[in-house]
Enzyme design. Structure first.
Site, PDB file in Angstrom:
ATOM      1  N   ARG A 105     -11.664 -65.268  65.212  1.00 50.15           N
ATOM      2  CA  ARG A 105     -12.991 -64.678  65.337  1.00 50.15           C
ATOM      3  C   ARG A 105     -13.167 -64.159  66.750  1.00 50.15           C
ATOM      4  O   ARG A 105     -13.024 -64.916  67.704  1.00 50.15           O
ATOM      5  CB  ARG A 105     -14.029 -65.788  65.128  1.00 50.15           C
ATOM      6  CG  ARG A 105     -14.705 -65.751  63.854  1.00 50.15           C
ATOM      7  CD  ARG A 105     -15.809 -66.700  63.675  1.00 50.15           C
ATOM      8  NE  ARG A 105     -16.185 -67.640  64.716  1.00 50.15           N
ATOM      9  CZ  ARG A 105     -17.292 -68.345  64.671  1.00 50.15           C
ATOM     10  NH1 ARG A 105     -18.121 -68.189  63.671  1.00 50.15           N
ATOM     11  NH2 ARG A 105     -17.589 -69.210  65.607  1.00 50.15           N
ATOM     12  N   THR A 109     -18.293 -60.715  69.103  1.00 53.20           N
ATOM     13  CA  THR A 109     -18.866 -60.069  67.903  1.00 53.20           C
ATOM     14  C   THR A 109     -18.848 -60.995  66.679  1.00 53.20           C
ATOM     15  O   THR A 109     -19.525 -60.722  65.695  1.00 53.20           O
ATOM     16  CB  THR A 109     -18.061 -58.811  67.531  1.00 53.20           C
ATOM     17  OG1 THR A 109     -16.732 -59.233  67.172  1.00 53.20           O
ATOM     18  CG2 THR A 109     -17.985 -57.832  68.687  1.00 53.20           C
ATOM     19  N   ASP A 204      -9.344 -76.229  67.788  1.00 52.29           N
ATOM     20  CA  ASP A 204      -9.160 -76.966  69.047  1.00 52.29           C
ATOM     21  C   ASP A 204      -9.020 -78.462  68.793  1.00 52.29           C
ATOM     22  O   ASP A 204      -8.232 -79.141  69.449  1.00 52.29           O
ATOM     23  CB  ASP A 204     -10.347 -76.713  69.985  1.00 52.29           C
ATOM     24  CG  ASP A 204     -10.260 -75.350  70.659  1.00 52.29           C
ATOM     25  OD1 ASP A 204      -9.155 -74.775  70.707  1.00 52.29           O
ATOM     26  OD2 ASP A 204     -11.307 -74.865  71.129  1.00 52.29           O
TER      27      ASP A 204
HETATM   28  C1  PRP Z   1     -12.436 -70.711  62.910  1.00 52.33           C
HETATM   29  C2  PRP Z   1     -12.252 -71.325  61.534  1.00 52.33           C
HETATM   30  C3  PRP Z   1     -12.371 -70.137  60.634  1.00 52.33           C
HETATM   31  C4  PRP Z   1     -13.396 -69.285  61.336  1.00 52.33           C
HETATM   32  C5  PRP Z   1     -14.719 -69.465  60.646  1.00 52.33           C
HETATM   33  O1  PRP Z   1     -11.277 -70.116  63.331  1.00 52.33           O
HETATM   34  O2  PRP Z   1     -11.046 -72.029  61.397  1.00 52.33           O
HETATM   35  O3  PRP Z   1     -11.174 -69.418  60.444  1.00 52.33           O
HETATM   36  O4  PRP Z   1     -13.486 -69.780  62.677  1.00 52.33           O
HETATM   37  O5  PRP Z   1     -15.673 -68.640  61.197  1.00 52.33           O
HETATM   38  P1  PRP Z   1     -16.333 -67.452  60.391  1.00 52.33           P
HETATM   39  O6  PRP Z   1     -16.695 -67.987  59.044  1.00 52.33           O
HETATM   40  O7  PRP Z   1     -17.543 -67.109  61.225  1.00 52.33           O
HETATM   41  O8  PRP Z   1     -15.367 -66.314  60.313  1.00 52.33           O
HETATM   42  P2  PRP Z   1     -11.145 -69.470  64.793  1.00 52.33           P
HETATM   43  O9  PRP Z   1     -11.532 -68.032  64.761  1.00 52.33           O
HETATM   44  O10 PRP Z   1     -11.890 -70.324  65.780  1.00 52.33           O
HETATM   45  O11 PRP Z   1      -9.598 -69.490  65.060  1.00 52.33           O
HETATM   46  P3  PRP Z   1      -8.596 -70.729  65.245  1.00 52.33           P
HETATM   47  O12 PRP Z   1      -8.493 -71.426  63.913  1.00 52.33           O
HETATM   48  O13 PRP Z   1      -7.348 -70.049  65.637  1.00 52.33           O
HETATM   49  O14 PRP Z   1      -9.145 -71.628  66.314  1.00 52.33           O
HETATM   50  N1  URA Z   2     -15.208 -72.245  63.640  1.00 46.08           N
HETATM   51  C1  URA Z   2     -15.110 -73.540  63.980  1.00 46.08           C
HETATM   52  O1  URA Z   2     -14.016 -74.049  64.252  1.00 46.08           O
HETATM   53  N2  URA Z   2     -16.234 -74.276  64.008  1.00 46.08           N
HETATM   54  C2  URA Z   2     -17.431 -73.767  63.701  1.00 46.08           C
HETATM   55  O2  URA Z   2     -18.435 -74.511  63.735  1.00 46.08           O
HETATM   56  C3  URA Z   2     -17.515 -72.402  63.351  1.00 46.08           C
HETATM   57  C4  URA Z   2     -16.370 -71.668  63.320  1.00 46.08           C
END
Ligand code: PRP
Ligand code: URA
Length: 210
Positions: A105, A109, A204
Site C-alpha cells: 500500500r 495514497t 511488521d
Molecule cells: C497490508 C496488509 C494488506 C494491506 C491491507 O500490507 O497485509 O495487504 O495492507 O490494506 P488495504 O486493505 O488498505 O489495501 P502492506 O501494504 O502493509 O504490505 P506488507 O504486507 O508488505 O507489510
Molecule cells: N495493514 C496492516 O498491516 N494493518 C492495518 O491495520 C491496515 C493495513
C-alpha cells in the site's frame, strides 16, 4: 455464484485473536498464532468442497469413506503479510499449490502497488483462496482478486484475519461473487488507513521489521 461474508464465532479463534492484538506479543508468538488461526479458518472455508464416495480396506473390513473431489486448490498469499498464513493453510491442504502476489500500500495514497506475481501454470482451473491477515480499505484485496480474474480464475475466496467495514464494503461492491472469510470485523479505519483497534502492521509484526 454470489459471495457471502463469513465472520467466525469460535472461542479458539477469539482466544488467539486476543493474543495477537496485544501490543506486547512478540514476533515469534505472533507469527505462530497467525498460522494457527489460518489453519482453523481453513477448516470452515473449505466446508463446501465437493467429496466423492470411495471404499477403503481397513485392517478389519471395508469402510465407506469420502474423499475430496473436484477442483484443486491454490493458496495465494498477498505479500508480505499473507505469507504468515500459508503454512497454516498447507497444514490442512497439503497438496495445494501456492501462487504469490506482491502488493504494498502506498503510504500516502493507500493505493495498492503491484511488484510481483507468480502463479502455478494451471491456476485458471484451481479454486483460489487468497490470504492476507488484513482487509483495511480493501484496495489490496480487490486488486488481488482482479489479478486472479485476469488469469481466468472463476472460483475465488478471500480469507482475512481482521477486516474493517470499509474493506468489506469495497469488496462487496467490486467483487460480489467472492466469498469473504474473516475472523473478526473491527470498528473503523484511522486517518492512516489502519484498522482500529486492529493489531497494528501485520507484516511488521510477523517479520519483526519495526
Ligand atoms: C497490508 C496488509 C494488506 C494491506 C491491507 O500490507 O497485509 O495487504 O495492507 O490494506 P488495504 O486493505 O488498505 O489495501 P502492506 O501494504 O502493509 O504490505 P506488507 O504486507 O508488505 O507489510
Ligand atoms: N495493514 C496492516 O498491516 N494493518 C492495518 O491495520 C491496515 C493495513
Amino acid at each position: 455464484m454470489s459471495g457471502n461474508v463469513h465472520i467466525f464465532n469460535h472461542p479458539l479463534i477469539h482466544h488467539k485473536l486476543s493474543i495477537i492484538r496485544d501490543k506486547n506479543t512478540g514476533t515469534n508468538e505472533f507469527r505462530t498464532i497467525i498460522s494457527e488461526i489460518a489453519a482453523l479458518m481453513c477448516y470452515e472455508a473449505t466446508r463446501d468442497m465437493p467429496t466423492r464416495d470411495i471404499q477403503v480396506e481397513t485392517p478389519v473390513g471395508i469402510a465407506n469413506c469420502k474423499t475430496l473431489a473436484g477442483k484443486k486448490v491454490a493458496i495465494v498469499p498477498i505479500l508480505r503479510a499473507g505469507l504468515g498464513m500459508v503454512d497454516g493453510m498447507l497444514s490442512m491442504l497439503p497438496s495445494a499449490k501456492v501462487g504469490h502476489i506482491g502488493l504494498y500500500r502506498d503510504p500516502s495514497t493507500l493505493a495498492p502497488v503491484t511488484y510481483y506475481c507468480k502463479m502455478p501454470p494451471d491456476i485458471s482451473e484451481r479454486e483460489v483462496i487468497i490470504v492476507d491477515p488484513m482487509l483495511a480499505t480493501g484496495g489490496s484485496a480487490s486488486a488481488a482478486v482482479e489479478m486472479m480474474k485476469g488469469y481466468g480464475c472463476k472460483n475465488i475466496k478471500m480469507m482475512n484475519i481482521l477486516a474493517a467495514p470499509e474493506g468489506i464494503e469495497l469488496m462487496r461492491r467490486e467483487h460480489p461473487d467472492v466469498s469473504i472469510y474473516v475472523a473478526a470485523v473491527d470498528d473503523h479505519l484511522n486517518e492512516h488507513g489502519y484498522i482500529v483497534p486492529g493489531l497494528g502492521d501485520a507484516g511488521d509484526r510477523i517479520f519483526g521489521t519495526k
